[in-house]
Design an enzyme around this catalytic site. Structure first.
Site, short mmCIF file in Angstrom:
data_model
loop_
_atom_site.label_atom_id
_atom_site.label_comp_id
_atom_site.label_asym_id
_atom_site.label_seq_id
_atom_site.Cartn_x
_atom_site.Cartn_y
_atom_site.Cartn_z
N HIS A 116 0.83 -1.22 0.00
CA HIS A 116 0.00 0.00 0.00
C HIS A 116 0.86 1.26 0.00
O HIS A 116 0.43 2.32 0.48
CB HIS A 116 -0.94 0.04 1.21
CG HIS A 116 -1.68 -1.24 1.46
ND1 HIS A 116 -2.93 -1.51 0.95
CD2 HIS A 116 -1.31 -2.35 2.14
CE1 HIS A 116 -3.31 -2.72 1.32
NE2 HIS A 116 -2.34 -3.25 2.03
N SER A 137 15.99 20.60 -16.33
CA SER A 137 14.85 21.46 -16.64
C SER A 137 15.37 22.72 -17.30
O SER A 137 16.42 23.25 -16.94
CB SER A 137 14.12 21.81 -15.35
OG SER A 137 13.34 22.98 -15.53
N LYS A 172 17.05 20.84 -11.20
CA LYS A 172 16.32 19.60 -11.47
C LYS A 172 17.18 18.53 -12.15
O LYS A 172 18.02 18.81 -12.97
CB LYS A 172 15.11 19.88 -12.38
CG LYS A 172 13.99 20.65 -11.73
CD LYS A 172 13.36 19.92 -10.55
CE LYS A 172 12.56 18.69 -10.94
NZ LYS A 172 11.35 19.05 -11.71
N GLU A 188 10.42 7.56 -16.90
CA GLU A 188 9.07 8.08 -17.19
C GLU A 188 8.63 7.73 -18.60
O GLU A 188 7.48 7.38 -18.85
CB GLU A 188 9.06 9.60 -17.01
CG GLU A 188 9.25 10.03 -15.57
CD GLU A 188 9.42 11.53 -15.48
OE1 GLU A 188 8.47 12.21 -15.08
OE2 GLU A 188 10.51 12.03 -15.82
#
Ligand code: ARG
Length: 464
Positions: free
Chosen positions: A160, A287, A293, A300
Site C-alpha cells: 500500500h 529542466s 532539477k 518516465e
C-alpha cells in the site's frame, strides 16, 4: 482521377487502374518493406520447391534465386525504389525480379500473397523473438549485477506504499528478474507458435498443383526438434490466423507492464522523499527553467511507452474479432502494431539495462528509512508466538505496543519495560532483542524469503 492499371500481378480483369486515394489507403509497402529479407527467403524456398517437384527447371530456379539475392542486395544498399502503386513488399520484389529474370513469372505458382505474407510474418516472429530474448537477457544481467551490489543494503519493503517489512534492495530487484524470466518463457512460446509453415495454403484452399509442403517448410526452418517439417494443418486457418500477432503483442505488453512497474519504483526511489538511489546523469535530463532539477525521464518515458504496448495488443484483438473467415484486407493493418511493439520493447529494455549499470544505492538514506523499528512489529508477534501465544492474541498485543508507542511518542523499541510488561506477561525483558535488522533477515532463510543466503543463492542461480 484514375491511373492506368500497372498491376501486372492482378490487373488482368481491370480496365482502369485504382484511384489515387485507393493507392494511398491500399499501400503497405511503406511499413512492410522491412519484411524484405524474409520475403526473399520465402521466395527462394518456393522456387527450390517448384524445381524439386518439376514445375520449373533447375536453371529457372537458379535464375530466380540469384535474381532475388540481387534484389535484396539492392534493398539493403538503399538503392531499391519502392513503388506504392505496387501495394506491398511482395509485389515490389516480384516485379523488380521479373524485370531482370523472365522465369520469375513462374515464381508465384501455387502461392498467394495470403500464404506468402503469413509465411513472411512467421519468419519475422521467430527473428523478433530472438531479439526480444537477447534484450530480456541483458536487463536480467543488469538487475542481477545491481542486486549483487546491494545485497547488504536494507530498505523497507512496501505494501500500500506504506513501510511494511525490511528486505534487502537485492531481494526487491530480484523480484523483477522473476518477471523478466517469465517474459522469456512467454516469448519462447510465441516463437514456438510461429514455427509452423503456412506456404501451400494458397489464397484459401491450397492448390491442385503437385507441390511439396514439407520440402519448403524444412528449407525455411519450420521444423520440430527432430527436424520434421511443421506445416499448418488447415488452409483456411493458415491464411486468417493472427494468434501469433496477438501472442507477440501480448508478450510485449506484459514486458511493458513489468518495465513500467520497475520504472515507477526507480522514479520513487530517486525522489528526494525516498533518496534510495542515484540515477546516472546519462539517463536523466534537466529542466530548462529550474537549474536544480534532475528528472528521471528515461524511466518516465518507459512508463509512458508501456501504454503504447498495451494499445498495440488492444488494436489487434479489436481488429480480428469480427472478421469472417478467411483473409480480409483489414489484416494488412496487423503489421504496424507488432513492428512497433518490437521496436519499442527493444528500446525500453536496452535503455533499462544500460541505465541500471549506472545506478548507485544511497546507503545512508536507505539505513535511515529502514531504522523505523515499527518495521519489525511483525517480528515481535513471531517472538510471542514462539513463546506459545496464539497468533491472533499476539497480533493484538503488538498492536497495543504500537498504540503505546504513539501515545508516549517513543520509538517502539525504546518503550520503558515496566509499561511493556503490563501489556502481556510473555513480553520478557529480552523482548526488544527483536529490533535487529541483521537478525530479522537472517531469520528468513526459507525458499523465496529475503534471507541473505537465499538472496545470494538466487543471484548465483541467475548467474548460471
Ligand atoms: N499486403 C497484404 C497484407 O499484408 C498482402 C496480402 C494481400 N492479399 C490480398 N488478398 N489482397 O495483408
Amino acid at each position: 482521377m484514375a491511373n492506368e492499371s500497372k498491376q501486372a500481378t492482378w490487373g488482368g480483369r481491370f480496365s482502369e487502374g485504382p484511384a489515387e486515394l485507393m493507392l494511398r489507403i491500399g499501400e503497405s509497402v511503406s511499413f512492410d518493406q522491412r519484411l524484405a529479407p524474409f520475403d526473399v527467403l520465402g521466395s527462394q524456398a518456393q522456387a527450390a520447391m517448384l524445381a524439386h517437384v518439376g514445375i520449373i527447371t533447375e536453371a529457372e530456379r537458379d535464375a530466380i534465386q540469384d535474381g532475388l539475392d540481387q534484389v535484396l542486395a539492392q534493398i539493403e544498399a538503399g538503392h531499391f525504389v519502392w513503388n506504392t502503386e505496387l501495394e506491398d513488399v511482395h509485389m515490389n520484389i516480384e516485379q523488380a525480379l521479373t524485370q531482370a529474370v523472365p522465369a520469375a513469372a513462374k515464381l508465384h505458382t501455387a502461392r498467394s500473397r495470403n500464404d506468402q505474407v503469413a509465411t513472411d510474418m512467421r519468419l519475422w516472429f521467430k527473428f523478433a523473438c530472438d531479439q526480444l530474448t537477447a534484450s530480456l537477457d541483458s536487463v536480467i544481467t543488469s538487475l542481477v549485477d545491481l542486486a549483487d551490489r546491494t545485497q547488504t543494503v536494507i530498505i523497507p519493503g512496501y505494501t500500500h506504499l506504506q513501510r511494511a517489512q525490511p528486505v534487502s534492495m537485492a531481494h526487491h530487484l530480484l523480484a523483477y528478474v522473476e518477471m523478466f524470466d517469465r517474459d522469456r518463457t512467454r516469448v519462447a512460446a510465441v516463437k514456438e507458435e510461429a514455427n509452423v509453415c503456412p506456404l501451400g495454403s494458397g489464397a484459401i484452399a491450397g492448390t491442385t498443383l503437385p507441390i511439396d509442403r514439407e520440402f519448403v517448410a524444412k528449407l525455411l526452418g519450420f521444423v520440430d526438434a527432430d527436424g520434421n517439417a511443421k506445416c499448418t494443418p488447415n488452409s483456411m486457418d493458415a491464411v486468417s490466423d493472427r494468434d501469433a500477432f496477438i501472442g507477440f503483442a501480448s508478450a510485449c505488453a506484459t514486458i511493458g507492464v513489468h518495465l513500467s512497474r520497475l520504472s515507477e519504483d526507480f522514479i520513487l526511489w530517486s525522489s528526494a522523499e525516498f533518496g534510495f538511489v542515484k540515477l546516472p546523469d546519462a539517463f536523466t535530463t534537466g529542466s530548462s527553467l529550474m537549474p536544480q532539477k534532475k528528472n528521471p525521464d528515461a524511466f518516465e518515458l518507459i512508463r509512458g511507452k508501456s501504454a503504447r504496448l498495451t494499445g498495440n495488443l488492444q488494436m489487434l484483438l479489436t481488429m480480428v474479432k469480427g472478421l469472417p473467415l478467411t483473409y480480409n484486407r483489414d489484416l494488412q493493418e496487423d503489421k504496424p502494431p507488432v513492428f512497433d511493439s518490437l521496436d519499442q520493447s527493444l528500446l525500453m529494455l536496452d535503455s533499462v539495462a544500460a541505465c541500471l549499470h549506472g545506478v548507485t544505492a544511497n546507503e545512508a538514506r536507505c539505513a535511515e528509512a529502514v531504522a523505523d523499528p515499527a518495521l519489525l512489529a511483525t517480528d515481535v508477534v513471531d517472538y510471542l508466538v514462539e513463546k506459545g501465544v496464539a497468533f491472533r492474541e499476539a497480533h493484538h498485543v503488538v498492536g497495543a505496543l504500537v498504540g503505546l508507542s504513539e501515545k508516549l511518542e517513543t520509538a517502539l523499541n525504546e518503550l520503558p519495560y515496566d509499561e511493556v510488561s503490563k501489556i502481556h506477561p510473555q513480553l520478557g525483558e529480552d523482548w526488544n532483542r527483536v529490533f535487529d535488522l541483521k537478525r530479522a533477515l537472517e531469520a528468513r532463510e526459507k525458499i523465496g524469503m529475503p534471507g541473505p543466503k537465499q538472496v545470494a543463492a538466487r543471484i548465483a542461480h541467475w548467474r548460471e
